[in-house]
Motif scaffolding. Structure first.
Motif, PDB file in Angstrom:
ATOM      1  N   GLN A 204      99.878  27.045  58.043  1.00 35.90           N
ATOM      2  CA  GLN A 204      99.714  25.721  57.442  1.00 35.90           C
ATOM      3  C   GLN A 204      98.679  25.845  56.328  1.00 35.90           C
ATOM      4  O   GLN A 204      97.541  26.269  56.566  1.00 35.90           O
ATOM      5  CB  GLN A 204      99.232  24.701  58.480  1.00 35.90           C
ATOM      6  CG  GLN A 204      98.935  23.329  57.891  1.00 35.90           C
ATOM      7  CD  GLN A 204      98.291  22.409  58.899  1.00 35.90           C
ATOM      8  OE1 GLN A 204      98.106  22.760  60.060  1.00 35.90           O
ATOM      9  NE2 GLN A 204      97.917  21.218  58.451  1.00 35.90           N
ATOM     10  N   ILE A 205      99.043  25.480  55.128  1.00 37.95           N
ATOM     11  CA  ILE A 205      98.133  25.626  53.995  1.00 37.95           C
ATOM     12  C   ILE A 205      97.094  24.510  54.015  1.00 37.95           C
ATOM     13  O   ILE A 205      97.429  23.327  54.083  1.00 37.95           O
ATOM     14  CB  ILE A 205      98.915  25.629  52.662  1.00 37.95           C
ATOM     15  CG1 ILE A 205      99.791  26.879  52.591  1.00 37.95           C
ATOM     16  CG2 ILE A 205      97.960  25.579  51.461  1.00 37.95           C
ATOM     17  CD1 ILE A 205     100.705  26.944  51.411  1.00 37.95           C
ATOM     18  N   LEU A 206      95.833  24.905  53.977  1.00 37.13           N
ATOM     19  CA  LEU A 206      94.730  23.949  53.957  1.00 37.13           C
ATOM     20  C   LEU A 206      94.339  23.581  52.526  1.00 37.13           C
ATOM     21  O   LEU A 206      94.054  22.421  52.233  1.00 37.13           O
ATOM     22  CB  LEU A 206      93.516  24.519  54.686  1.00 37.13           C
ATOM     23  CG  LEU A 206      93.726  24.888  56.157  1.00 37.13           C
ATOM     24  CD1 LEU A 206      92.436  25.441  56.759  1.00 37.13           C
ATOM     25  CD2 LEU A 206      94.204  23.676  56.956  1.00 37.13           C
ATOM     26  N   ARG A 207      94.299  24.570  51.650  1.00 35.70           N
ATOM     27  CA  ARG A 207      94.036  24.297  50.236  1.00 35.70           C
ATOM     28  C   ARG A 207      94.480  25.491  49.403  1.00 35.70           C
ATOM     29  O   ARG A 207      94.525  26.626  49.872  1.00 35.70           O
ATOM     30  CB  ARG A 207      92.571  23.973  49.972  1.00 35.70           C
ATOM     31  CG  ARG A 207      91.547  25.003  50.413  1.00 35.70           C
ATOM     32  CD  ARG A 207      90.127  24.523  50.133  1.00 35.70           C
ATOM     33  NE  ARG A 207      89.123  25.438  50.658  1.00 35.70           N
ATOM     34  CZ  ARG A 207      88.605  25.355  51.870  1.00 35.70           C
ATOM     35  NH1 ARG A 207      89.002  24.401  52.698  1.00 35.70           N
ATOM     36  NH2 ARG A 207      87.684  26.228  52.272  1.00 35.70           N
ATOM     37  N   MET A 208      94.768  25.209  48.148  1.00 34.49           N
ATOM     38  CA  MET A 208      95.192  26.236  47.204  1.00 34.49           C
ATOM     39  C   MET A 208      94.652  25.852  45.833  1.00 34.49           C
ATOM     40  O   MET A 208      94.713  24.685  45.446  1.00 34.49           O
ATOM     41  CB  MET A 208      96.725  26.344  47.167  1.00 34.49           C
ATOM     42  CG  MET A 208      97.246  27.513  46.320  1.00 34.49           C
ATOM     43  SD  MET A 208      99.069  27.617  46.318  1.00 34.49           S
ATOM     44  CE  MET A 208      99.384  28.163  48.011  1.00 34.49           C
ATOM     45  N   ARG A 209      94.078  26.801  45.135  1.00 34.32           N
ATOM     46  CA  ARG A 209      93.526  26.517  43.818  1.00 34.32           C
ATOM     47  C   ARG A 209      93.644  27.757  42.943  1.00 34.32           C
ATOM     48  O   ARG A 209      94.054  28.830  43.397  1.00 34.32           O
ATOM     49  CB  ARG A 209      92.062  26.090  43.923  1.00 34.32           C
ATOM     50  CG  ARG A 209      91.106  27.159  44.445  1.00 34.32           C
ATOM     51  CD  ARG A 209      89.662  26.690  44.441  1.00 34.32           C
ATOM     52  NE  ARG A 209      88.735  27.691  44.950  1.00 34.32           N
ATOM     53  CZ  ARG A 209      88.170  28.638  44.209  1.00 34.32           C
ATOM     54  NH1 ARG A 209      88.448  28.721  42.899  1.00 34.32           N
ATOM     55  NH2 ARG A 209      87.331  29.510  44.742  1.00 34.32           N
ATOM     56  N   TYR A 210      93.271  27.600  41.682  1.00 33.49           N
ATOM     57  CA  TYR A 210      93.315  28.714  40.739  1.00 33.49           C
ATOM     58  C   TYR A 210      91.946  29.374  40.589  1.00 33.49           C
ATOM     59  O   TYR A 210      90.906  28.738  40.756  1.00 33.49           O
ATOM     60  CB  TYR A 210      93.760  28.229  39.356  1.00 33.49           C
ATOM     61  CG  TYR A 210      95.219  27.868  39.246  1.00 33.49           C
ATOM     62  CD1 TYR A 210      96.197  28.859  39.231  1.00 33.49           C
ATOM     63  CD2 TYR A 210      95.616  26.540  39.138  1.00 33.49           C
ATOM     64  CE1 TYR A 210      97.539  28.534  39.116  1.00 33.49           C
ATOM     65  CE2 TYR A 210      96.961  26.206  39.022  1.00 33.49           C
ATOM     66  CZ  TYR A 210      97.914  27.206  39.014  1.00 33.49           C
ATOM     67  OH  TYR A 210      99.239  26.875  38.899  1.00 33.49           O
ATOM     68  N   GLY A 211      91.968  30.663  40.254  1.00 31.90           N
ATOM     69  CA  GLY A 211      90.800  31.399  39.811  1.00 31.90           C
ATOM     70  C   GLY A 211      91.095  32.006  38.454  1.00 31.90           C
ATOM     71  O   GLY A 211      92.194  31.869  37.926  1.00 31.90           O
ATOM     72  N   PHE A 212      90.131  32.691  37.907  1.00 34.00           N
ATOM     73  CA  PHE A 212      90.285  33.335  36.610  1.00 34.00           C
ATOM     74  C   PHE A 212      90.771  32.342  35.547  1.00 34.00           C
ATOM     75  O   PHE A 212      91.840  32.493  34.967  1.00 34.00           O
ATOM     76  CB  PHE A 212      91.231  34.542  36.684  1.00 34.00           C
ATOM     77  CG  PHE A 212      90.575  35.789  37.231  1.00 34.00           C
ATOM     78  CD1 PHE A 212      89.975  36.708  36.392  1.00 34.00           C
ATOM     79  CD2 PHE A 212      90.549  36.018  38.598  1.00 34.00           C
ATOM     80  CE1 PHE A 212      89.356  37.848  36.902  1.00 34.00           C
ATOM     81  CE2 PHE A 212      89.929  37.160  39.119  1.00 34.00           C
ATOM     82  CZ  PHE A 212      89.326  38.069  38.268  1.00 34.00           C
ATOM     83  N   GLY A 213      89.953  31.301  35.339  1.00 35.65           N
ATOM     84  CA  GLY A 213      90.174  30.423  34.194  1.00 35.65           C
ATOM     85  C   GLY A 213      89.758  31.149  32.928  1.00 35.65           C
ATOM     86  O   GLY A 213      89.600  32.373  32.904  1.00 35.65           O
ATOM     87  N   TRP A 214      89.535  30.396  31.857  1.00 36.90           N
ATOM     88  CA  TRP A 214      89.243  31.068  30.583  1.00 36.90           C
ATOM     89  C   TRP A 214      87.950  31.879  30.657  1.00 36.90           C
ATOM     90  O   TRP A 214      87.853  32.951  30.060  1.00 36.90           O
ATOM     91  CB  TRP A 214      89.199  30.070  29.428  1.00 36.90           C
ATOM     92  CG  TRP A 214      87.994  29.159  29.403  1.00 36.90           C
ATOM     93  CD1 TRP A 214      87.875  27.908  29.919  1.00 36.90           C
ATOM     94  CD2 TRP A 214      86.717  29.466  28.815  1.00 36.90           C
ATOM     95  NE1 TRP A 214      86.613  27.405  29.709  1.00 36.90           N
ATOM     96  CE2 TRP A 214      85.885  28.331  29.020  1.00 36.90           C
ATOM     97  CE3 TRP A 214      86.194  30.573  28.141  1.00 36.90           C
ATOM     98  CZ2 TRP A 214      84.555  28.295  28.581  1.00 36.90           C
ATOM     99  CZ3 TRP A 214      84.877  30.537  27.707  1.00 36.90           C
ATOM    100  CH2 TRP A 214      84.068  29.402  27.925  1.00 36.90           C
ATOM    101  N   GLN A 215      86.965  31.392  31.458  1.00 34.81           N
ATOM    102  CA  GLN A 215      85.715  32.149  31.560  1.00 34.81           C
ATOM    103  C   GLN A 215      85.939  33.503  32.236  1.00 34.81           C
ATOM    104  O   GLN A 215      85.469  34.544  31.780  1.00 34.81           O
ATOM    105  CB  GLN A 215      84.662  31.371  32.352  1.00 34.81           C
ATOM    106  CG  GLN A 215      84.285  30.027  31.760  1.00 34.81           C
ATOM    107  CD  GLN A 215      84.938  28.884  32.519  1.00 34.81           C
ATOM    108  OE1 GLN A 215      86.115  28.982  32.858  1.00 34.81           O
ATOM    109  NE2 GLN A 215      84.201  27.821  32.788  1.00 34.81           N
TER     110      GLN A 215
END
Length: 268
Positions: A204-215
């Protein structure tokens, strides 16, 4: 929740114990590993772990731990955790064991050499399982996710970091559009595909987000300019290191609307 500057500064400094070159040993002792990419990945995962409620004596495994930056940080910060890393490369395992010995961390940190595609990870043994940029190297990734699910106790947590599909990644310098990893067995992942595979494996997925934005992407590219010509890459990596280091720290603590990696926390 943010990763404080002190923790980021110390991330990977234990790697000095296996540096043969005196100049590199001094550099790593002061600033941490030369490679920015591994520090960004580890920082994002540690940020997620900080947000979780973890028992003081929890059993935690890093599946495909590589140089084990995450495990060494956890071992030093939380000495009562029981930590284990699995890695396929025997030389890396040997180096990790040497570091654990020299840093006095053998009481709560162990390593073993195994191929995750066939490894026996046990049944309902771990409270948390970490895997960073590993599944894209394994043909039957769902089978490995099923093994992760079986190795976790009921309610145990899986923390994943994976690259976004390279066709969707946003590069800053044009040359990096050709920067591909030869041993990826698939075109990395999209969030919806990862969701489907995790749910198929019983998570069961609790949260998902991105890494490695422009910085983070700029930090990575500055650290790897002229990536196909090693002497020039090393020169520019040293020259741009202070800026890349600062950009990496910003990326780890940023709320990223769209980035080049996926960080996911799921529950068994």
């Amino acid at each position: 929740m943010t990763l404080n500057l002190g923790m980021f500064r110390d991330l990977g400094r234990e790697q000095r114990y296996v540096q043969r070159n005196p100049l590199m040993r001094a550099f790593v002792s002061l600033f941490g590993p030369f490679g920015i990419h591994s520090r960004i990945r580890a920082g994002h995962v540690l940020r997620e772990i900080q947000q979780l409620t973890v028992s003081p004596d929890a059993q935690i495994m890093d599946a495909g731990c590589g140089r084990a930056l995450i495990l060494f940080t956890l071992a030093q910060t939380y000495p009562h955790l029981h930590l284990h890393g699995i890695e396929i490369d025997p030389d890396t395992v040997q180096a990790n064991c040497k570091i654990a010995h020299m840093a006095g961390l053998e009481q709560n940190l162990t390593f073993s050499c195994a191929d995750l595609a066939i490894a026996d990870m046990g049944k309902a043994h771990y409270d948390m399982l970490i895997s960073v940029d590993v599944l894209e190297h394994i043909v039957d990734d769902v089978a490995v996710l099923l093994a992760f699910r079986a190795a976790l106790k009921p309610g145990g947590v899986l923390v994943l970091h994976l690259p976004l599909r390279h066709q969707q990644q946003r590069r800053i310098f044009p040359a990096f559009k050709q920067h591909l990893i030869d041993d990826h067995v698939r075109d990395e992942y999209l969030p919806e595909e990862l969701t489907e595979k995790l749910e198929r494996a019983g998570f069961q997925i609790l949260r998902m987000r991105y890494g490695f934005g422009w910085q983070g992407e700029l930090a990575f590219e500055l650290n790897n300019l002229f990536w196909n010509y090693a002497p020039l890459r090393a020169f520019f990596a040293v020259l741009t290191y202070p800026l890349a280091w600062f950009l990496a720290y910003l990326d780890i603590n940023a709320e990223i609307a769209r980035g080049n990696s996926i960080i996911c926390v799921a529950q068994a």
